[in-house]
Design an enzyme around this catalytic site. Structure first.
Site, PDB file in Angstrom:
ATOM      1  N   SER A  69      20.691   5.725   1.053  1.00 16.35           N
ATOM      2  CA  SER A  69      20.546   7.094   0.235  1.00 16.35           C
ATOM      3  C   SER A  69      21.477   7.966   0.788  1.00 16.35           C
ATOM      4  O   SER A  69      22.371   7.627   0.623  1.00 16.35           O
ATOM      5  CB  SER A  69      18.811   7.293   0.611  1.00 16.35           C
TER       6      SER A  69
ATOM      7  N   ASP B  69      16.401   3.284 -10.084  1.00  9.15           N
ATOM      8  CA  ASP B  69      16.295   4.066  -8.598  1.00  9.15           C
ATOM      9  C   ASP B  69      15.990   5.538  -9.085  1.00  9.15           C
ATOM     10  O   ASP B  69      16.902   6.237  -9.782  1.00  9.15           O
ATOM     11  CB  ASP B  69      17.373   3.801  -7.647  1.00  9.15           C
TER      12      ASP B  69
ATOM     13  N   HIS C 160      13.565   2.753  -5.058  1.00  7.36           N
ATOM     14  CA  HIS C 160      14.617   3.271  -4.191  1.00  7.36           C
ATOM     15  C   HIS C 160      15.169   2.316  -3.250  1.00  7.36           C
ATOM     16  O   HIS C 160      14.438   1.892  -2.562  1.00  7.36           O
ATOM     17  CB  HIS C 160      14.330   4.654  -3.437  1.00  7.36           C
TER      18      HIS C 160
END
Length: 516
Positions: free
Chosen positions: A233, A457, A485
């Site tokens: 991320s 995502d 995610h």
């Protein structure tokens, strides 16, 4: 990147932590806690090759490891201001899970995202969740809290009562009115003033550029000539920034759930809102196919019902057992948070069943999980650090016309989320101007860098992974077709095999891979 809708304008930028999304809603992690260590804990000789004299006190430090529940823990001292190493210091908290197979091939540094999620907590709670058993066998797995985060020198703002007011209070005025805006502005001002008063002068230096330089310091004091890194991320932006600064020191790097470094805050917020709307529709298709779903009809009709629920609590908030009110912003946070992980969809269904019956407790539990709030206590400083990094990393470089155009896109393409999604951020009162710039990262001269993107995502949309892999001179894209995610260690053997072949053996794919 941990990011969400919020009328408190926490800054829709880059979303969120690998750990946070899967921990709070599943109730536990599958921890692999090592046994107690016996005897002295080994430390490596720092790699100081080519280090400037002014930085030798930092790069040359010898780590003092201590046992912490079977892990190795230490603190590393870094310059507060990398441009002026004599101007003060910050402490970086580091945790190590020694290679379970014995001899390690090196250190594997990890970052779970945020910005603001604790890397120390991720490894302490579940190293196997973070990197998988095969990587644990051959690497010393390293977690660290970046500057401003957790057990490192932290950004500190409000007490628990103040954070409750900042994150959960409902303005005493109708949404969109001048009075409503004034209430939010006042809350943002109080939050910013508290951060400045309580953070001991570090706010100006809570930047991804500084954190990337800290990352090179960690590499060196761990004794590694090259950085082996697995970032999730926001951790992909940290890793890409490192690669741009130190391309010759990149070892084996995997960036999962990529952030596009060229996007503005406005563009990021717009793309994320579209991603969460898409993920909510995917959830709704699955829900309608099951027997426990509280909705009926088509996906469009069910999405309209979600919109009606949000509008209802916006007009008349629900009362929680602890006295807090649950309005549309908190409810949307509680709905969107489970979309990070397809494994949390069942939880979301139950929470929506309860909410439609007038019980907000499960939805509030979900929102509390996002905000790291447990039994009235904020167990981490995610919200504070998230805000600090984004306010320094993202210049406000758009016009009112740009914002109006973005809002029009959301009204058309994300109608469920749009009424409660703030695109402008809340960095206006921040005491320092942003020093970050937005632009493509090429990292010319770096070793191959693997970029992973998941097609639906919601937090770091797939198009960002495509963009980052295309920008990097040595980028290779691994596509996971699916929901949720990030893509590694999610049960897709094609993705996992590619990552492990690279990190363990140095075998980077010769071309992009698509994993169905």
């Amino acid at each position: 990147m941990k990011q969400f809708p919020s009328r408190v304008r926490r800054g829709l930028a880059v979303v969120a932590g690998l750990a946070a999304a899967s921990i709070a809603l599943s109730g536990c992690l599958y921890s692999l806690i090592p046994g107690q260590r016996t005897g002295p804990i080994p430390t490596a000789t720092p790699d100081t090759d080519g280090v400037a004299a002014g930085l030798m006190p930092f790069y040359g430090q010898t780590l003092q490891w201590t046992d912490c529940a079977g892990f190795d823990c230490t603190m590393v001292t870094a310059p507060l201001n990398w441009a002026d190493p004599s101007a003060g210091e910050v402490e970086l908290s580091v945790i190590r899970q020694p290679a379970t197979g014995g001899d390690a091939i090196g250190s594997l540094l990890t970052n779970p995202g945020g910005p603001g999620v604790s890397g120390v907590d991720l490894i302490r709670d579940s190293a196997s969740f973070a990197v998988g058993e095969r990587l644990m066998q051959d690497y010393d797995v390293i977690g660290f809290d970046p500057r401003g985060v957790g057990e490192s020198t932290p950004v500190t703002c409000l007490d628990a009562a103040g954070m409750d007011a900042y994150l959960y209070d409902i303005p005493p005025a109708r949404r969109g009115t001048p009075e409503w805006e004034a209430h939010l502005d006042d809350g943002n001002r109080r939050f910013t003033e508290a951060c400045q008063a309580n953070s001991d002068g570090i706010l100006e230096f809570i930047t991804t550029d500084s954190a990337a330089r800290d990352l090179d310091l960690l590499r060196a004091v761990l004794g590694d000539e090259k950085l082996n890194y697995l970032g999730y991320s926001y951790g992909t932006f940290l890793g890409a920034t490192y690669a741009e600064l130190f391309p010759d020191r990149v070892g084996r790097m995997v960036l999962d759930g990529a952030v596009d470094p060229s996007t503005s805050l406005l563009e990021a917020g717009t793309t994320q809102a579209l991603g969460f709307e898409s993920a909510l529709r995917a959830y709704m298709r699955a829900c309608l196919a099951g027997s426990e779903c509280p909705f009926r009809g088509t996906v469009d009709e069910a999405m309209a019902d979600i919109g009606a629920l949000l509008a209802s609590v916006d007009r008349s908030p629900m009362q929680a057992a602890d006295g807090r009110e649950v309005g549309a912003d908190t409810m949307l946070t509680g709905i969107v948070y489970p979309l990070y992980s397809q494994g949390s969809w069942e939880f979301l269904t139950g929470a929506l069943v309860d909410a439609l019956a007038g019980d907000p407790e499960a939805i509030l539990f979900s929102a509390d999980g996002y905000n790291d709030r447990v039994d009235g206590v904020y167990v981490a400083n995610f919200s504070e650090a998230f805000h600090a990094y984004n306010c320094m990393d993202y210049p406000v470089d758009w016009t009112a016309e740009d914002e109006a155009a973005a809002e029009a896109i959301l009204e058309d393409e994300a109608p469920t989320i749009a009424p409660y999604w703030n695109l402008s951020g809340n960095c206006g009162p921040w005491p320092y101007p942003p020093t970050g710039t937005r632009g493509p990262i090429a990292a010319a001269g770096a070793a191959p860098i693997m970029v992973i993107g998941t097609t639906n995502d919601p937090a770091t949309p797939y198009e960002w992974a495509v963009a980052l892999a295309g920008q990097l001179d040595s980028g290779v894209l691994v596509t996971r077709v699916g929901e949720g995610h990030t893509g590694f260690n999610k049960g897709n053997a094609c993705v996992d095999d590619a990552v492990e072949a690279y990190l363990l053996e140095g075998n980077a794919p010769a071309e992009d891979i698509r994993c169905e």
